[in-house]
Design a protein around this motif. Structure first.
Motif, PDB file in Angstrom:
ATOM      1  N   ALA A 110       0.832  -1.201   0.000  1.00  8.59           N
ATOM      2  CA  ALA A 110       0.000   0.000   0.000  1.00  8.59           C
ATOM      3  C   ALA A 110       0.870   1.254   0.000  1.00  8.59           C
ATOM      4  O   ALA A 110       2.007   1.239   0.453  1.00  8.59           O
ATOM      5  CB  ALA A 110      -0.903   0.010   1.237  1.00  8.59           C
ATOM      6  N   LYS A 111       0.337   2.355  -0.521  1.00  8.57           N
ATOM      7  CA  LYS A 111       1.029   3.643  -0.446  1.00  8.57           C
ATOM      8  C   LYS A 111       0.683   4.279   0.892  1.00  8.57           C
ATOM      9  O   LYS A 111      -0.442   4.171   1.362  1.00  8.57           O
ATOM     10  CB  LYS A 111       0.588   4.559  -1.571  1.00  8.57           C
ATOM     11  CG  LYS A 111       1.075   4.111  -2.923  1.00  8.57           C
ATOM     12  CD  LYS A 111       0.697   5.124  -3.980  1.00  8.57           C
ATOM     13  CE  LYS A 111       1.241   4.702  -5.322  1.00  8.57           C
ATOM     14  NZ  LYS A 111       0.964   5.717  -6.343  1.00  8.57           N
ATOM     15  N   PHE A 112       1.661   4.972   1.495  1.00  9.42           N
ATOM     16  CA  PHE A 112       1.401   5.626   2.767  1.00  9.42           C
ATOM     17  C   PHE A 112       2.266   6.862   2.901  1.00  9.42           C
ATOM     18  O   PHE A 112       3.272   7.005   2.209  1.00  9.42           O
ATOM     19  CB  PHE A 112       1.624   4.672   3.950  1.00  9.42           C
ATOM     20  CG  PHE A 112       3.036   4.172   4.067  1.00  9.42           C
ATOM     21  CD1 PHE A 112       3.970   4.855   4.834  1.00  9.42           C
ATOM     22  CD2 PHE A 112       3.428   3.016   3.414  1.00  9.42           C
ATOM     23  CE1 PHE A 112       5.268   4.387   4.948  1.00  9.42           C
ATOM     24  CE2 PHE A 112       4.726   2.549   3.526  1.00  9.42           C
ATOM     25  CZ  PHE A 112       5.648   3.241   4.288  1.00  9.42           C
ATOM     26  N   ASN A 113       1.865   7.770   3.779  1.00 10.51           N
ATOM     27  CA  ASN A 113       2.631   8.975   4.091  1.00 10.51           C
ATOM     28  C   ASN A 113       2.915   9.006   5.579  1.00 10.51           C
ATOM     29  O   ASN A 113       2.061   8.645   6.379  1.00 10.51           O
ATOM     30  CB  ASN A 113       1.839  10.246   3.759  1.00 10.51           C
ATOM     31  CG  ASN A 113       1.607  10.416   2.283  1.00 10.51           C
ATOM     32  OD1 ASN A 113       2.382   9.964   1.466  1.00 10.51           O
ATOM     33  ND2 ASN A 113       0.521  11.075   1.942  1.00 10.51           N
ATOM     34  N   ILE A 114       4.100   9.476   5.924  1.00 11.05           N
ATOM     35  CA  ILE A 114       4.452   9.696   7.327  1.00 11.05           C
ATOM     36  C   ILE A 114       4.958  11.123   7.425  1.00 11.05           C
ATOM     37  O   ILE A 114       5.839  11.520   6.666  1.00 11.05           O
ATOM     38  CB  ILE A 114       5.544   8.720   7.804  1.00 11.05           C
ATOM     39  CG1 ILE A 114       5.035   7.279   7.714  1.00 11.05           C
ATOM     40  CG2 ILE A 114       6.003   9.067   9.218  1.00 11.05           C
ATOM     41  CD1 ILE A 114       6.087   6.237   7.933  1.00 11.05           C
ATOM     42  N   THR A 115       4.390  11.892   8.341  1.00  8.39           N
ATOM     43  CA  THR A 115       4.812  13.275   8.525  1.00  8.39           C
ATOM     44  C   THR A 115       5.095  13.495   9.997  1.00  8.39           C
ATOM     45  O   THR A 115       4.314  13.100  10.850  1.00  8.39           O
ATOM     46  CB  THR A 115       3.702  14.254   8.082  1.00  8.39           C
ATOM     47  OG1 THR A 115       3.343  13.965   6.737  1.00  8.39           O
ATOM     48  CG2 THR A 115       4.167  15.684   8.175  1.00  8.39           C
TER      49      THR A 115
END
Length: 153
Positions: free
Chosen positions: A128-133
């Motif tokens: 899956a695609k994911f973002n971490i900020t």
């Protein structure tokens, strides 16, 4: 020459006001608090199926998403459990419109001055695609570190 002003009927203003108020009342996250748990950085303390002292974007607050939040006692890096999101469907917009969590750490008090802070985490993913900020913010500026659209197995 007279200018014609726009006149609103009181009923219109009342309905507009109600729409704005109701729209602003959407719950964006859920948070279960337990002051005795402190930061709860390892998600070890939980209540009602959620780690305490974290703002969680849950199936109750993320429109159109299908997912579960699991406190996994079988597959963890340290401690006794890990936080797991089993996502079947969600928006790619991110933020509070996608499964996830955030925290502002008010309970530990104000951080004094610049400093170095270590952030460590473990991510397991199955395509899956994911973002971490992660970042810091003050009244005058914001600094962010972002890992975007990571695809790892």
């Amino acid at each position: 020459m007279k200018s014609k002003g726009v006149k609103f009927k009181p009923q219109f203003l009342l309905i507009l006001g109600l729409i704005i108020i109701v729209g602003a009342c959407n719950q964006m996250s859920e948070k279960v608090e337990d002051k005795s748990a402190g930061l709860n950085g390892g998600f070890e303390v939980s209540k009602n199926g959620l780690p305490v002292n974290w703002q969680m974007y849950t199936p109750n607050t993320v429109p159109g998403a299908v997912f579960k939040i699991v406190l996994d006692k079988d597959d963890f890096k340290e401690g006794e459990q890990s936080l797991k999101f089993e996502v079947e469907k969600c928006s790619s917009i991110g933020g509070w419109k996608s499964p996830g969590f955030t925290n502002e750490f008010f309970e530990v008090g104000k951080y004094e001055g610049e400093g170095r802070y270590k952030l460590s985490f473990w991510v397991k993913n199955n395509g899956a695609k994911f973002n971490i900020t992660a970042g810091g913010i003050t009244a005058k500026e914001q600094e962010e570190f972002r890992l975007e659209d990571q695809e790892k197995n």
